[in-house]
Design an enzyme around this catalytic site. Structure first.
Site, PDB file in Angstrom:
ATOM      1  N   HIS A 215     -27.753   2.478  33.042  1.00 18.08           N
ATOM      2  CA  HIS A 215     -27.853   2.083  31.632  1.00 18.08           C
ATOM      3  C   HIS A 215     -29.162   1.412  31.246  1.00 18.08           C
ATOM      4  CE1 HIS A 215     -27.438  -2.311  32.040  1.00 18.08           C
ATOM      5  NE2 HIS A 215     -26.695  -2.038  33.082  1.00 18.08           N
TER       6      HIS A 215
HETATM    7  N1  UDP Z   1     -18.440  -2.631  34.664  1.00 19.24           N
HETATM    8  C1  UDP Z   1     -17.158  -2.304  34.225  1.00 19.24           C
HETATM    9  N2  UDP Z   1     -16.900  -1.008  33.895  1.00 19.24           N
HETATM   10  C2  UDP Z   1     -17.820  -0.008  33.996  1.00 19.24           C
HETATM   11  C3  UDP Z   1     -19.121  -0.357  34.451  1.00 19.24           C
HETATM   12  C4  UDP Z   1     -19.397  -1.674  34.765  1.00 19.24           C
HETATM   13  O1  UDP Z   1     -16.290  -3.173  34.148  1.00 19.24           O
HETATM   14  O2  UDP Z   1     -17.513   1.131  33.662  1.00 19.24           O
HETATM   15  C5  UDP Z   1     -18.728  -4.040  34.996  1.00 19.24           C
HETATM   16  C6  UDP Z   1     -19.212  -4.229  36.400  1.00 19.24           C
HETATM   17  O3  UDP Z   1     -18.122  -4.313  37.289  1.00 19.24           O
HETATM   18  C7  UDP Z   1     -20.006  -5.518  36.286  1.00 19.24           C
HETATM   19  C8  UDP Z   1     -20.557  -5.460  34.887  1.00 19.24           C
HETATM   20  O4  UDP Z   1     -19.785  -4.489  34.187  1.00 19.24           O
HETATM   21  O5  UDP Z   1     -19.157  -6.630  36.393  1.00 19.24           O
HETATM   22  C9  UDP Z   1     -22.002  -5.061  34.920  1.00 19.24           C
HETATM   23  O6  UDP Z   1     -22.431  -4.857  33.642  1.00 19.24           O
HETATM   24  P1  UDP Z   1     -23.663  -3.916  33.277  1.00 19.24           P
HETATM   25  O7  UDP Z   1     -23.920  -2.976  34.405  1.00 19.24           O
HETATM   26  O8  UDP Z   1     -23.355  -3.331  31.944  1.00 19.24           O
HETATM   27  O9  UDP Z   1     -24.847  -4.942  33.052  1.00 19.24           O
HETATM   28  P2  UDP Z   1     -25.860  -5.697  34.034  1.00 19.24           P
HETATM   29  O10 UDP Z   1     -25.078  -6.314  35.133  1.00 19.24           O
HETATM   30  O11 UDP Z   1     -26.855  -4.685  34.514  1.00 19.24           O
HETATM   31  O12 UDP Z   1     -26.506  -6.718  33.171  1.00 19.24           O
END
Ligand code: UDP
Length: 363
Positions: A206
């Protein structure tokens, strides 16, 4: 005297982080916390599901600000948040991570002389082309209290002249969250999808640097498609990535070989992470959850903020510059049989408690 706190959230990972702190704050009778949802993520499966699963109190405001350029989004959030904060006049504003909601909340508060606490402070990619990097650096420099998840984060802050009592090494709230969720993990989804335990690769994409660059996005889709001939690849698709695949004409290519599914809830995601043989991601949170789950991880980026995972040998950085490189990197990761290290990298699972204690004015 009651201490009043306004937490500002807007994106999926922030709901998860805020749930941990909110749970810890609810144990203090003299603390009253309310939430503002900026609206950055608004689909049910990107927002509501986390409030339901993690029992996060309903926000008092939803600003409904999403899908705009960085400047427009941050500006509108700043304006709307300021209006609410003038009225609420809390003792603290708590912001999480590195999104536009983080920066807007921090700026609105600091200009009103309201104290700002930043959860997940001190992370750096040293890549100023990432919007997240700008949001983090700016937020850290205005925050009154900085909750760092790791030693590396504390060292990053010190290099920028941010040190002393403002900085607290508390561990990572995502580890608290993973521990809280352990008993609630929803094993149904891997089974429903017909996935064999340790017989599939879980991928999430993403980051703007991957979605907005057609060459990188194509390299990821084709690299994952190549490995999918060996082992199924499941891709819960972030809405931004879905739009980018459509815009770059890659949607059919992705769904030809990959198991593209809608974003899943947190408890189902943790089950997928546990059951996967390998995780390929550009997510910050997912890199750490891979480690918590004991699943090796490949980070499809040029660098990572979570450098301790790479040092520990559980995560490898694989810049998605071309499909062959992505395919070869994933194959190499699958072939790696090294023993899993017995180490603790993100504190003892009590970051939420430490943050609540600090906000309550206790040591
Ligand atoms: N996550 C979720 N469902 C999904 C994809 C990710 O619940 O389909 C959760 C994942 O387990 C983690 C969080 O979203 O706890 C991560 O968020 P994201 O990847 O959107 O953002 P980042 O961590 O890169 O800021």
């Amino acid at each position: 005297m009651t201490i009043t706190i306004v937490a500002i959230v807007g994106a999926r990972p922030q709901f998860i982080k805020a749930a941990v702190v909110s749970r810890a704050l609810r144990r203090y009778r003299d603390i009253s916390e309310t939430l503002i949802h900026t609206g950055q993520h608004f689909d049910d499966n990107m927002s509501r599901v986390f409030f339901d699963e993690l029992e996060i109190p309903a926000p008092t405001h939803n600003l409904g600000i999403a899908q705009q350029s960085h400047g427009a989004m941050t500006g509108r959030m700043l304006e709307a948040t300021e209006r609410i904060l003038i009225e609420a006049a809390p003792d603290w504003v708590v912001v999480y991570g590195d999104t536009n909601s983080t920066l807007a909340g921090a700026l609105a508060a600091i200009k009103l002389h309201i104290k700002v606490a930043h959860v997940e402070a001190g992370l750096r990619s040293f890549n100023r082309r990432m919007p997240e990097e700008i949001n983090r650096v700016a937020t850290d420099h205005v925050a009154d209290l900085l909750f760092a998840p790791t030693e590396a984060a504390v060292a990053n802050l010190a290099r920028e002249g941010i040190a002393g009592d403002r900085v607290r090494l508390v561990g990572d709230v995502m580890y608290d969250s993973a521990r809280f969720a352990r008993a609630r993990i929803d094993q149904a989804l891997p089974r429903t999808l017909g996935l064999r335990p340790k017989g599939f690769i879980l991928a999430t994409i993403h980051r703007q640097e991957n979605t907005d660059d057609p060459a990188r996005l194509r390299a990821i889709v084709e690299g994952l498609s190549a490995i999918a001939e060996t082992m199924p690849v499941v891709l819960p698709l972030h809405p931004r990535t879905r739009s980018a695949l459509t815009a770059h004409g890659l949607e059919a290519r992705a769904s030809a070989r990959l198991r593209v599914i809608e974003p899943v809830g947190y408890f189902a995601m943790l089950a997928l992470e546990q059951a996967a043989r390998l995780i390929a991601t550009d997510s910050g949170g997912v890199q750490k959850e891979a480690f918590f789950a004991g699943t090796p991880c490949v980070t499809l980026r040029d660098e990572t903020e979570w450098v301790e995972l790479v040092a520990a040998g559980v995560n490898r950085v694989l810049p998605p510059t071309d499909a062959t490189r992505v395919g070869a990197g994933l194959r190499a990761a699958l072939a790696d049989e090294r023993a899993w290290p017995k180490i603790e990298l993100y504190g003892g699972g009590r970051a939420g408690e430490a943050i609540a204690r600090a906000l309550a004015g206790e040591r």
